[in-house]
Design an enzyme around this catalytic site. Structure first.
Site, PDB file in Angstrom:
ATOM      1  CB  ALA A   1      -0.908  -0.017   1.224  1.00  9.73           C
TER       2      ALA A   1
ATOM      3  N   GLY B   1       0.220  -5.021   1.190  1.00  6.22           N
ATOM      4  CA  GLY B   1      -0.914  -5.174   0.289  1.00  6.22           C
ATOM      5  C   GLY B   1      -0.571  -5.920  -0.981  1.00  6.22           C
TER       6      GLY B   1
ATOM      7  CD  GLU C   1      -2.851  -7.636   3.217  1.00  6.38           C
ATOM      8  OE1 GLU C   1      -3.409  -7.815   4.316  1.00  6.38           O
ATOM      9  OE2 GLU C   1      -2.567  -6.508   2.777  1.00  6.38           O
TER      10      GLU C   1
ATOM     11  CD  GLU D   1       0.980  -5.688   6.174  1.00 10.99           C
ATOM     12  OE1 GLU D   1       0.261  -5.804   5.170  1.00 10.99           O
ATOM     13  OE2 GLU D   1       1.680  -6.619   6.625  1.00 10.99           O
TER      14      GLU D   1
END
Length: 256
Positions: A64, A109, A112, A132
């Site tokens: 992200a 992300g 993911e 994270e």
């Protein structure tokens, strides 16, 4: 090809390829990219097979957009998380198989996004991780749920707690990725895999994905009943008749 510069859509027959195109930012996912990615996945929904990858040779999706996230309020973070989940859920629910061509860094992300795919194929320079924790947060787009289902609870806890990064060789050993190829070979190998899948009977392939996706959503007895319904429902279709007749007649099938 889509009109967006940050997300590219290419089609080759029944195979659609979506490329996150922000190589200068390690293909990081900000709100604009996520929204475009979501719309592009929907646009590609008629493809038999979807390939996800990132532009350049350094990153699949670096994660992200941390610069964007750094000043978010709780409410804004909730909205961002929900958008990320809509994207990963769309990948998981895509009608046909989704191949993540992990051609470099896949952190946060990005990891993911790969976890939501059906198959993960990596280049030798790929590195994956739910990193994270070192940002003072936790995986927020499905990583805490999907990672353990793929690599097991103990490995997932270690990766999330320590923010561990695993290279392609270790990722393959852990079952996080399947095949690993040299960087220069990745695109051709993924294209060959996607084409082979695209030549399978589409309705049966979609039914197989539906059943596999229910493994963690239903009890085993409910899942077995779901499988029986899918299995029997394929009888009478062109591909079922053609596949079985071709087997008996010792010839290649001609699927729709």
């Amino acid at each position: 090809m889509s009109d967006s510069e940050t997300v590219l859509l290419d089609r080759e027959g029944d195979v659609a390829t979506i490329t996150v195109n922000r190589p200068e930012a390690m293909n990081a996912l900000n709100t604009e990219v996520l929204e475009t990615l979501l719309a592009t996945i929907e646009e590609a929904s008629d493809a038999r097979v979807l390939v996800l990858t990132g532009a350049g040779e350094k990153a699949f999706v670096g994660g992200a957009d941390i610069a964007y996230m750094s000043e978010l309020s709780v409410d804004e973070a909730q909205e961002y998380a929900e958008l990320g989940h809509r994207v990963t859920d769309a990948v998981e629910a895509f009608p046909g198989p989704v191949i993540a061509a992990v051609n470099g860094y896949a952190f946060g992300g990005g990891c993911e996004l790969a976890l939501a795919s059906d198959l993960r194929v990596a280049s030798q320079n790929a590195v994956l991780g739910q990193t994270e924790i070192d940002l003072g947060i936790v995986p927020g787009w499905g990583g805490t749920q999907r990672l353990s289902r793929i690599v097991g609870d103990a490995i997932a806890r270690r990766m999330v707690f320590f923010g561990e990064r695993v290279d392609a060789e270790d990722a393959q050993r852990l079952g996080l990725v399947g095949n690993v190829y040299a960087q220069a070979e990745l695109d051709d190998e993924v294209a060959a895999m996607a084409q082979e899948l695209a030549e399978k009977p589409a309705f049966a392939l979609r039914s197989a994905k539906e059943a596999l996706n229910q493994v963690h959503e239903m009890s085993q007895s409910a899942g077995l009943a779901y499988e029986r319904r899918l299995w029997s429902g394929l009888f009478g279709t062109h591909d079922q008749r053609e596949g079985m007749e071709a087997f008996v007649e010792k010839r290649d099938p001609d699927f729709e």
